[in-house]
Design a protein around this motif. Structure first.
Motif, PDB file in Angstrom:
ATOM      1  N   TYR A  77       0.798  -1.421   0.025  1.00 21.66           N
ATOM      2  CA  TYR A  77       0.391   0.042   0.117  1.00 21.66           C
ATOM      3  C   TYR A  77       0.917   1.359  -0.180  1.00 21.66           C
ATOM      4  CZ  TYR A  77       0.469  -0.730   4.917  1.00 21.66           C
ATOM      5  OH  TYR A  77       0.908  -0.563   6.480  1.00 21.66           O
ATOM      6  N   HIS A  78       0.428   2.193   0.230  1.00 24.81           N
ATOM      7  CA  HIS A  78       0.980   4.089   0.039  1.00 24.81           C
ATOM      8  C   HIS A  78       0.469   4.893   0.882  1.00 24.81           C
ATOM      9  CE1 HIS A  78       2.680   6.649  -3.036  1.00 24.81           C
ATOM     10  NE2 HIS A  78       2.436   7.249  -2.247  1.00 24.81           N
ATOM     11  N   LEU A  79       1.715   5.218   1.995  1.00 22.02           N
ATOM     12  CA  LEU A  79       1.774   5.983   2.734  1.00 22.02           C
ATOM     13  C   LEU A  79       1.883   7.612   2.251  1.00 22.02           C
ATOM     14  CD1 LEU A  79       2.911   4.601   5.385  1.00 22.02           C
ATOM     15  CD2 LEU A  79       1.225   4.811   5.140  1.00 22.02           C
ATOM     16  N   GLN A  80       1.108   9.011   2.372  1.00 17.45           N
ATOM     17  CA  GLN A  80       2.003  10.054   1.635  1.00 17.45           C
ATOM     18  C   GLN A  80       1.915  10.603   2.998  1.00 17.45           C
ATOM     19  OE1 GLN A  80      -1.089  12.333  -0.923  1.00 17.45           O
ATOM     20  NE2 GLN A  80       0.505  13.636  -0.988  1.00 17.45           N
ATOM     21  N   THR A  81       3.123  11.117   3.325  1.00  9.99           N
ATOM     22  CA  THR A  81       3.239  12.166   4.574  1.00  9.99           C
ATOM     23  C   THR A  81       3.111  13.423   4.319  1.00  9.99           C
ATOM     24  OG1 THR A  81       5.308  13.071   3.489  1.00  9.99           O
ATOM     25  CG2 THR A  81       6.001  11.264   4.891  1.00  9.99           C
ATOM     26  N   ASP A  82       3.141  14.396   5.229  1.00  9.97           N
ATOM     27  CA  ASP A  82       1.875  15.262   5.251  1.00  9.97           C
ATOM     28  C   ASP A  82       3.149  16.695   4.418  1.00  9.97           C
ATOM     29  OD1 ASP A  82      -0.194  14.862   7.766  1.00  9.97           O
ATOM     30  OD2 ASP A  82       1.190  15.061   9.696  1.00  9.97           O
ATOM     31  N   ASP A  83       4.025  16.333   4.698  1.00  8.87           N
ATOM     32  CA  ASP A  83       4.512  17.317   3.765  1.00  8.87           C
ATOM     33  C   ASP A  83       4.593  16.684   1.690  1.00  8.87           C
ATOM     34  OD1 ASP A  83       6.140  15.143   4.326  1.00  8.87           O
ATOM     35  OD2 ASP A  83       7.881  15.984   4.755  1.00  8.87           O
ATOM     36  N   ASN A  84       4.156  15.950   1.959  1.00  9.76           N
ATOM     37  CA  ASN A  84       3.973  15.092   0.442  1.00  9.76           C
ATOM     38  C   ASN A  84       5.020  14.240  -0.155  1.00  9.76           C
ATOM     39  OD1 ASN A  84       1.675  16.414   0.066  1.00  9.76           O
ATOM     40  ND2 ASN A  84       2.557  18.761   0.206  1.00  9.76           N
ATOM     41  N   ALA A  85       5.773  13.551   0.269  1.00  4.74           N
ATOM     42  CA  ALA A  85       6.149  12.391   0.178  1.00  4.74           C
ATOM     43  C   ALA A  85       5.232  11.356   0.138  1.00  4.74           C
ATOM     44  CB  ALA A  85       7.796  12.453   1.491  1.00  4.74           C
ATOM     45  N   HIS A  86       5.863  10.420  -1.199  1.00  2.01           N
ATOM     46  CA  HIS A  86       5.351   9.595  -0.644  1.00  2.01           C
ATOM     47  C   HIS A  86       6.453   8.251  -0.909  1.00  2.01           C
ATOM     48  CE1 HIS A  86       1.643  10.824  -3.168  1.00  2.01           C
ATOM     49  NE2 HIS A  86       2.689  12.313  -3.434  1.00  2.01           N
ATOM     50  N   ILE A  87       5.417   6.754  -0.056  1.00  6.40           N
ATOM     51  CA  ILE A  87       6.404   5.772   0.543  1.00  6.40           C
ATOM     52  C   ILE A  87       5.426   4.864   0.820  1.00  6.40           C
ATOM     53  CG2 ILE A  87       7.604   5.684   2.641  1.00  6.40           C
ATOM     54  CD1 ILE A  87       7.115   7.676   3.695  1.00  6.40           C
ATOM     55  N   PHE A  88       6.075   4.067  -0.460  1.00  3.48           N
ATOM     56  CA  PHE A  88       5.308   2.544  -1.038  1.00  3.48           C
ATOM     57  C   PHE A  88       5.213   1.351   0.411  1.00  3.48           C
ATOM     58  CE2 PHE A  88       6.339  -1.468  -2.200  1.00  3.48           C
ATOM     59  CZ  PHE A  88       5.082  -1.879  -2.807  1.00  3.48           C
ATOM     60  N   ILE A  89       5.048   0.595   0.783  1.00  3.93           N
ATOM     61  CA  ILE A  89       5.171  -0.111   2.087  1.00  3.93           C
ATOM     62  C   ILE A  89       4.805  -1.407   1.611  1.00  3.93           C
ATOM     63  CG2 ILE A  89       2.913   0.786   3.353  1.00  3.93           C
ATOM     64  CD1 ILE A  89       4.555   0.081   5.737  1.00  3.93           C
ATOM     65  N   ARG A  90       5.421  -1.825   2.332  1.00  4.51           N
ATOM     66  CA  ARG A  90       4.764  -4.117   2.345  1.00  4.51           C
ATOM     67  C   ARG A  90       4.773  -4.312   3.507  1.00  4.51           C
ATOM     68  NH1 ARG A  90       8.175  -6.207  -3.102  1.00  4.51           N
ATOM     69  NH2 ARG A  90       8.349  -4.273  -2.890  1.00  4.51           N
ATOM     70  N   THR A  91       4.024  -5.290   3.562  1.00  5.67           N
ATOM     71  CA  THR A  91       4.540  -6.486   4.845  1.00  5.67           C
ATOM     72  C   THR A  91       4.049  -7.815   4.261  1.00  5.67           C
ATOM     73  OG1 THR A  91       1.853  -5.240   6.408  1.00  5.67           O
ATOM     74  CG2 THR A  91       3.276  -3.971   6.498  1.00  5.67           C
ATOM     75  N   ALA A  92       4.198  -8.051   5.876  1.00  3.97           N
ATOM     76  CA  ALA A  92       4.073  -9.522   6.014  1.00  3.97           C
ATOM     77  C   ALA A  92       4.178 -10.214   6.646  1.00  3.97           C
ATOM     78  CB  ALA A  92       4.971 -10.517   4.540  1.00  3.97           C
ATOM     79  N   GLY A  93       3.056 -11.464   8.260  1.00  5.38           N
ATOM     80  CA  GLY A  93       3.566 -12.137   8.625  1.00  5.38           C
ATOM     81  C   GLY A  93       2.645 -12.976   9.676  1.00  5.38           C
ATOM     82  N   PRO A  94       2.672 -13.246  10.077  1.00  2.62           N
ATOM     83  CA  PRO A  94       1.913 -14.653  10.355  1.00  2.62           C
ATOM     84  C   PRO A  94       0.881 -14.265  11.368  1.00  2.62           C
ATOM     85  CG  PRO A  94       3.474 -15.306  10.958  1.00  2.62           C
ATOM     86  CD  PRO A  94       4.178 -14.160  10.603  1.00  2.62           C
ATOM     87  N   ALA A  95      -0.483 -14.371  12.114  1.00  7.50           N
ATOM     88  CA  ALA A  95      -1.224 -14.374  12.949  1.00  7.50           C
ATOM     89  C   ALA A  95      -0.793 -15.161  14.359  1.00  7.50           C
ATOM     90  CB  ALA A  95      -2.403 -14.589  12.856  1.00  7.50           C
ATOM     91  N   GLN A  96      -1.126 -14.353  15.273  1.00  8.13           N
ATOM     92  CA  GLN A  96      -0.548 -15.222  16.386  1.00  8.13           C
ATOM     93  C   GLN A  96      -1.366 -15.705  17.502  1.00  8.13           C
ATOM     94  OE1 GLN A  96       2.935 -15.241  16.507  1.00  8.13           O
ATOM     95  NE2 GLN A  96       3.246 -14.490  14.894  1.00  8.13           N
ATOM     96  N   ALA A  97      -1.411 -16.713  18.152  1.00  6.24           N
ATOM     97  CA  ALA A  97      -1.863 -17.473  18.822  1.00  6.24           C
ATOM     98  C   ALA A  97      -3.153 -15.453  19.867  1.00  6.24           C
ATOM     99  CB  ALA A  97      -1.765 -18.160  20.237  1.00  6.24           C
ATOM    100  N   SER A  98      -2.824 -15.270  20.316  1.00  9.67           N
ATOM    101  CA  SER A  98      -3.463 -13.781  20.671  1.00  9.67           C
ATOM    102  C   SER A  98      -4.234 -13.209  19.715  1.00  9.67           C
ATOM    103  CB  SER A  98      -2.250 -12.466  21.103  1.00  9.67           C
ATOM    104  OG  SER A  98      -1.341 -11.967  19.823  1.00  9.67           O
ATOM    105  N   GLY A  99      -3.644 -13.420  18.412  1.00 14.80           N
ATOM    106  CA  GLY A  99      -5.224 -13.098  17.559  1.00 14.80           C
ATOM    107  C   GLY A  99      -4.473 -11.909  17.087  1.00 14.80           C
ATOM    108  N   LYS A 100      -3.272 -11.123  17.203  1.00 18.82           N
ATOM    109  CA  LYS A 100      -2.631 -10.089  16.591  1.00 18.82           C
ATOM    110  C   LYS A 100      -1.578 -10.637  15.577  1.00 18.82           C
ATOM    111  CE  LYS A 100      -2.452  -7.224  20.168  1.00 18.82           C
ATOM    112  NZ  LYS A 100      -3.291  -5.859  20.444  1.00 18.82           N
ATOM    113  N   ILE A 101      -0.984 -10.127  14.747  1.00 23.16           N
ATOM    114  CA  ILE A 101      -0.479 -10.390  13.298  1.00 23.16           C
ATOM    115  C   ILE A 101       0.383 -10.154  13.663  1.00 23.16           C
ATOM    116  CG2 ILE A 101      -0.541 -10.514  10.707  1.00 23.16           C
ATOM    117  CD1 ILE A 101      -3.259 -10.207  10.815  1.00 23.16           C
ATOM    118  N   HIS A 102       1.788 -10.567  13.591  1.00 24.26           N
ATOM    119  CA  HIS A 102       3.574  -9.603  13.988  1.00 24.26           C
ATOM    120  C   HIS A 102       4.006  -9.877  12.345  1.00 24.26           C
ATOM    121  CE1 HIS A 102       4.029 -11.518  17.670  1.00 24.26           C
ATOM    122  NE2 HIS A 102       2.957 -10.651  17.991  1.00 24.26           N
TER     123      HIS A 102
END
Length: 158
Positions: free
Chosen positions: A91-116
């Motif tokens: 997905y794509h972030l745009q900072t308050d000063d108009n910089a563009h940042i592409f981000i990629r995340t990946a990771g598994p769900a944990q027993a707690s229900g959170k995703i690392h």
């Protein structure tokens, strides 16, 4: 030859008895909240059952960067044969000063229900170029129609 063997044995003994190395630290990057669209089931494939979840907007804020999450991305998550969900986002972030940042995340769900998450950034902005060269992790908490992610940069041990 005996001297070499003794030296090797001393080295192995020294390594085996060495103290646990210092753990790296974490520096807080930001907290992100993003809204999600209707999930689109893709179905079973060779790596599991895939569902695409559109990312429709949101905001992020932290000590070094803040801004908005643009409506340009999705989570192409997989559920494996054991029922574990793993996020796979772009997905794509745009900072308050108009910089563009592409981000990629990946990771598994944990027993707690959170995703690392493993987080990877890409930007051409000179101000935020440092993001291209960090190792970052996040913890995702899912809500009804949104997710919250707290992200940290991995620091060298002191």
């Amino acid at each position: 030859m005996k001297g070499l063997v003794a030296l090797l044995l001393a080295s192995v003994t020294s390594i085996a008895s060495a103290a646990t190395p210092a753990a790296p630290g974490l520096t807080y990057l930001y907290s992100l909240n993003c809204t999600l669209g209707q999930a689109l089931p893709v179905g079973a494939g060779p790596h599991g059952t895939r569902t695409v979840i559109p990312i429709t907007g949101g905001t992020f804020s932290g000590p070094k960067l803040s801004g908005k999450v643009l409506n340009l991305g999705a989570d192409w998550g997989l559920i494996d044969k054991d029922g574990t969900f793993s996020a796979d986002t772009r997905y794509h972030l745009q900072t308050d000063d108009n910089a563009h940042i592409f981000i990629r995340t990946a990771g598994p769900a944990q027993a707690s229900g959170k995703i690392h998450l493993r987080m990877e950034f890409e930007t051409g902005s000179s101000k935020y170029y440092w993001l291209n060269n960090i190792v970052a992790v996040g913890v995702l908490t899912a809500g009804n129609g949104y997710v919250a992610i707290d992200g940290w940069q991995l620091d060298s041990p002191k």
